[in-house]
Motif scaffolding. Structure first.
Motif, PDB file in Angstrom:
ATOM      1  N   GLU A  11       0.856  -1.193   0.000  1.00  0.00           N
ATOM      2  CA  GLU A  11       0.000   0.000   0.000  1.00  0.00           C
ATOM      3  C   GLU A  11       0.883   1.232   0.000  1.00  0.00           C
ATOM      4  N   PHE A  12       0.623   2.140  -0.913  1.00  0.00           N
ATOM      5  CA  PHE A  12       1.160   3.495  -0.922  1.00  0.00           C
ATOM      6  C   PHE A  12       0.277   4.260  -1.891  1.00  0.00           C
ATOM      7  N   GLY A  13       0.143   5.550  -1.695  1.00  0.00           N
ATOM      8  CA  GLY A  13      -0.722   6.275  -2.607  1.00  0.00           C
ATOM      9  C   GLY A  13      -0.751   7.763  -2.335  1.00  0.00           C
ATOM     10  N   ALA A  14      -1.400   8.473  -3.243  1.00  0.00           N
ATOM     11  CA  ALA A  14      -1.541   9.926  -3.139  1.00  0.00           C
ATOM     12  C   ALA A  14      -2.741  10.343  -3.981  1.00  0.00           C
ATOM     13  N   HIS A  15      -3.101  11.625  -3.913  1.00  0.00           N
ATOM     14  CA  HIS A  15      -4.268  12.128  -4.636  1.00  0.00           C
ATOM     15  C   HIS A  15      -4.084  11.978  -6.147  1.00  0.00           C
ATOM     16  N   MET A  16      -5.068  11.372  -6.793  1.00  0.00           N
ATOM     17  CA  MET A  16      -5.007  11.179  -8.242  1.00  0.00           C
ATOM     18  C   MET A  16      -6.119  11.911  -8.993  1.00  0.00           C
ATOM     19  N   THR A  17      -7.141  12.332  -8.323  1.00  0.00           N
ATOM     20  CA  THR A  17      -8.269  12.973  -9.010  1.00  0.00           C
ATOM     21  C   THR A  17      -8.285  14.485  -8.808  1.00  0.00           C
ATOM     22  N   THR A  18      -7.183  15.043  -8.289  1.00  0.00           N
ATOM     23  CA  THR A  18      -7.139  16.478  -7.984  1.00  0.00           C
ATOM     24  C   THR A  18      -6.270  17.262  -8.946  1.00  0.00           C
ATOM     25  N   GLY A  19      -5.738  16.599  -9.983  1.00  0.00           N
ATOM     26  CA  GLY A  19      -5.003  17.309 -11.011  1.00  0.00           C
ATOM     27  C   GLY A  19      -3.515  17.469 -10.773  1.00  0.00           C
ATOM     28  N   PHE A  20      -2.940  16.840  -9.748  1.00  0.00           N
ATOM     29  CA  PHE A  20      -1.501  16.940  -9.520  1.00  0.00           C
ATOM     30  C   PHE A  20      -0.741  16.308 -10.688  1.00  0.00           C
ATOM     31  N   ASP A  21       0.374  16.930 -11.057  1.00  0.00           N
ATOM     32  CA  ASP A  21       1.244  16.392 -12.099  1.00  0.00           C
ATOM     33  C   ASP A  21       2.470  15.794 -11.422  1.00  0.00           C
ATOM     34  N   TYR A  22       2.537  14.475 -11.414  1.00  0.00           N
ATOM     35  CA  TYR A  22       3.625  13.781 -10.733  1.00  0.00           C
ATOM     36  C   TYR A  22       4.847  13.590 -11.627  1.00  0.00           C
TER      37      TYR A  22
ATOM     38  N   PRO B   7      -5.435   3.117  -4.043  1.00  0.00           N
ATOM     39  CA  PRO B   7      -5.997   1.916  -4.622  1.00  0.00           C
ATOM     40  C   PRO B   7      -5.962   1.997  -6.142  1.00  0.00           C
ATOM     41  N   GLY B   8      -5.846   0.819  -6.753  1.00  0.00           N
ATOM     42  CA  GLY B   8      -6.040   0.795  -8.188  1.00  0.00           C
ATOM     43  C   GLY B   8      -7.469   1.168  -8.530  1.00  0.00           C
ATOM     44  N   LEU B   9      -8.416   0.598  -7.763  1.00  0.00           N
ATOM     45  CA  LEU B   9      -9.835   0.906  -7.971  1.00  0.00           C
ATOM     46  C   LEU B   9     -10.551   0.901  -6.640  1.00  0.00           C
ATOM     47  N   ARG B  10     -11.094   2.042  -6.289  1.00  0.00           N
ATOM     48  CA  ARG B  10     -11.993   2.167  -5.142  1.00  0.00           C
ATOM     49  C   ARG B  10     -12.919   3.343  -5.402  1.00  0.00           C
ATOM     50  N   THR B  11     -14.181   3.084  -5.564  1.00  0.00           N
ATOM     51  CA  THR B  11     -15.156   4.126  -5.839  1.00  0.00           C
ATOM     52  C   THR B  11     -15.169   5.153  -4.709  1.00  0.00           C
ATOM     53  N   GLY B  12     -15.106   6.430  -5.066  1.00  0.00           N
ATOM     54  CA  GLY B  12     -15.217   7.504  -4.093  1.00  0.00           C
ATOM     55  C   GLY B  12     -13.923   7.904  -3.426  1.00  0.00           C
ATOM     56  N   ASP B  13     -12.798   7.340  -3.836  1.00  0.00           N
ATOM     57  CA  ASP B  13     -11.510   7.639  -3.208  1.00  0.00           C
ATOM     58  C   ASP B  13     -10.698   8.524  -4.150  1.00  0.00           C
ATOM     59  N   THR B  14     -10.251   9.680  -3.668  1.00  0.00           N
ATOM     60  CA  THR B  14      -9.466  10.583  -4.509  1.00  0.00           C
ATOM     61  C   THR B  14      -8.098   9.999  -4.862  1.00  0.00           C
ATOM     62  N   TYR B  15      -7.682   8.959  -4.168  1.00  0.00           N
ATOM     63  CA  TYR B  15      -6.408   8.303  -4.474  1.00  0.00           C
ATOM     64  C   TYR B  15      -6.557   7.288  -5.605  1.00  0.00           C
ATOM     65  N   SER B  16      -7.778   6.945  -5.998  1.00  0.00           N
ATOM     66  CA  SER B  16      -7.991   5.867  -6.954  1.00  0.00           C
ATOM     67  C   SER B  16      -7.386   6.204  -8.311  1.00  0.00           C
ATOM     68  N   LEU B  17      -6.530   5.299  -8.820  1.00  0.00           N
ATOM     69  CA  LEU B  17      -5.851   5.524 -10.083  1.00  0.00           C
ATOM     70  C   LEU B  17      -6.691   5.085 -11.283  1.00  0.00           C
ATOM     71  N   GLN B  18      -7.775   4.364 -11.016  1.00  0.00           N
ATOM     72  CA  GLN B  18      -8.692   3.936 -12.069  1.00  0.00           C
ATOM     73  C   GLN B  18     -10.126   4.246 -11.642  1.00  0.00           C
ATOM     74  N   LYS B  19     -10.997   4.407 -12.627  1.00  0.00           N
ATOM     75  CA  LYS B  19     -12.420   4.575 -12.353  1.00  0.00           C
ATOM     76  C   LYS B  19     -13.206   3.693 -13.309  1.00  0.00           C
ATOM     77  N   LEU B  20     -14.363   3.268 -12.847  1.00  0.00           N
ATOM     78  CA  LEU B  20     -15.211   2.394 -13.644  1.00  0.00           C
ATOM     79  C   LEU B  20     -15.847   3.162 -14.795  1.00  0.00           C
TER      80      LEU B  20
END
Length: 351
Positions: free
Chosen positions: A264-275, A306-319
């Protein structure tokens, strides 16, 4: 220790303080590791993965239901949906590993027949599957096994079903923070003694605390030959530089990188950060660049949360698409790029 929009544990600030105190309290002997840290395989780069999670963060007092699935799904429906999600993890991210939650409600009840469709679909696609026990919620969310009278029968069932499948790995408990380092090592050793037929190189022993350091379990000779799982998150600190994040990660690993997978490791993915670009004032950019560089340097496997978790800003994928035949879309390509870099592919951060 994962980022959840509806946390009921310590706040990030208090959690960060707790972890810092815990790490500071470790003795030099604990941090150093020992000959018992002999690796199962020499390095852990074979694990390139993501977590697939219940929208509730996997803490539940009923069956865990992964994002996009339903308890009303039959085995066949679950298998079909899971096959597509797993294929999307590979197509979009290049993953070959998925970490999944289990609990007694899932395994000891009627949903187990359907839930097995996820595991079976993933392994049929050639994925490695890490199965990890999650505790319940509310007062049961305390870092202890909720009920040993249901915990061990759960593992009896899971081990019997999958010990013969070389793609399935077993993680006795996620984030065992209720136990002291010694108590957790004792419990992990008990798990190994209970299931001697499971090869040790298919077992992930969680780091102590919130999986936040592996040095104590690495130094325990009873756990020799197992993989070790580490969790690491940017919200543990309000701010740290790139170099500070590298140092923070390395002290939690000690000399045990050749056995350790950051599952487990992660960061915000749906907030527009450029990594993909340096941003020294952004704690999360510093974090993601530091940890993925370090995973690559130390030849460590990693499993993003998470790779996929609905409602999580860290989620790297969405359905996306038809819920009966789901597919996934990437929420932040630069985050996916850093993940690939940590896995040994792609390009470094550009100036």
């Amino acid at each position: 220790m994962r980022k959840t929009p509806t946390r009921t544990r310590f706040s990030p600030r208090l959690r960060s303080a707790f972890v810092a105190v815990a790490i500071a309290a470790l003795s030099g002997t604990t941090l150093a590791g020992s000959p018992a840290s002999a690796a199962p395989s020499g390095d852990t780069t074979q694990f390139k993965g993501v977590n697939w999670a219940d929208p509730r963060d996997n803490f539940a007092d009923d069956p865990v239901v992964l994002s996009g699935l339903s308890t009303s799904d039959t085995y066949a429906q679950t298998y079909t949906k899971a096959s597509r999600v797993i294929s999307a993890f590979r197509a979009n991210l290049g993953a070959n590993t998925v970490r999944l939650p289990i609990n007694p409600y899932t395994v000891n009840g009627s949903y187990w027949k359907s839930y097995r469709g996820v595991i079976d679909a993933a392994t049929a696609k050639g994925f490695k599957v890490i199965l990890s026990y999650w505790e319940g919620t509310g007062p049961r969310k305390d870092g202890f096994i909720d009920d040993e009278a249901t915990f061990w029968p759960m593992w009896d069932t899971v081990v019997k079903a999958y010990k013969g499948n070389s793609r399935v790995y077993f993680e006795p408990m996620n984030e065992p923070h209720g136990y002291t380092d010694t108590e957790w090592a004792d419990l992990a050793a008990k798990w190994l003694d209970t299931y001697p037929s499971v090869p040790r190189n298919r077992i992930f022993v969680s780091g102590a605390g919130y999986n936040d350091h592996v040095t104590s379990v690495c130094a325990d000779p009873r756990l020799k030959g197992t993989y070790l799982s580490l969790h690491h998150y940017g919200f543990w600190k309000e701010y740290a530089t790139y170099d500070q994040w590298v140092a923070d990660l390395k002290v939690r690993i000690g000399d045990c990188a050749n056995r350790t997978v950051a599952d487990e490791f992660g960061a915000h993915m749906t907030t527009g950060f450029d990594y993909n670009k340096p941003a020294p004032d952004n704690n999360f950019v510093n974090f993601m660049q530091a940890v993925t560089d370090t995973f690559r340097e130390l030849k460590m496997g990693s499993v993003y949360w998470p790779g996929l978790r609905t409602g999580d800003t860290y989620s790297l994928q969405k359905l996306t698409g038809d819920p009966a035949r789901p597919w996934l879309a990437t929420t932040n390509q630069s985050g996916a790029d850093r993940l690939a870099w940590g896995w040994g592919r792609g390009k470094p951060v550009r100036p």
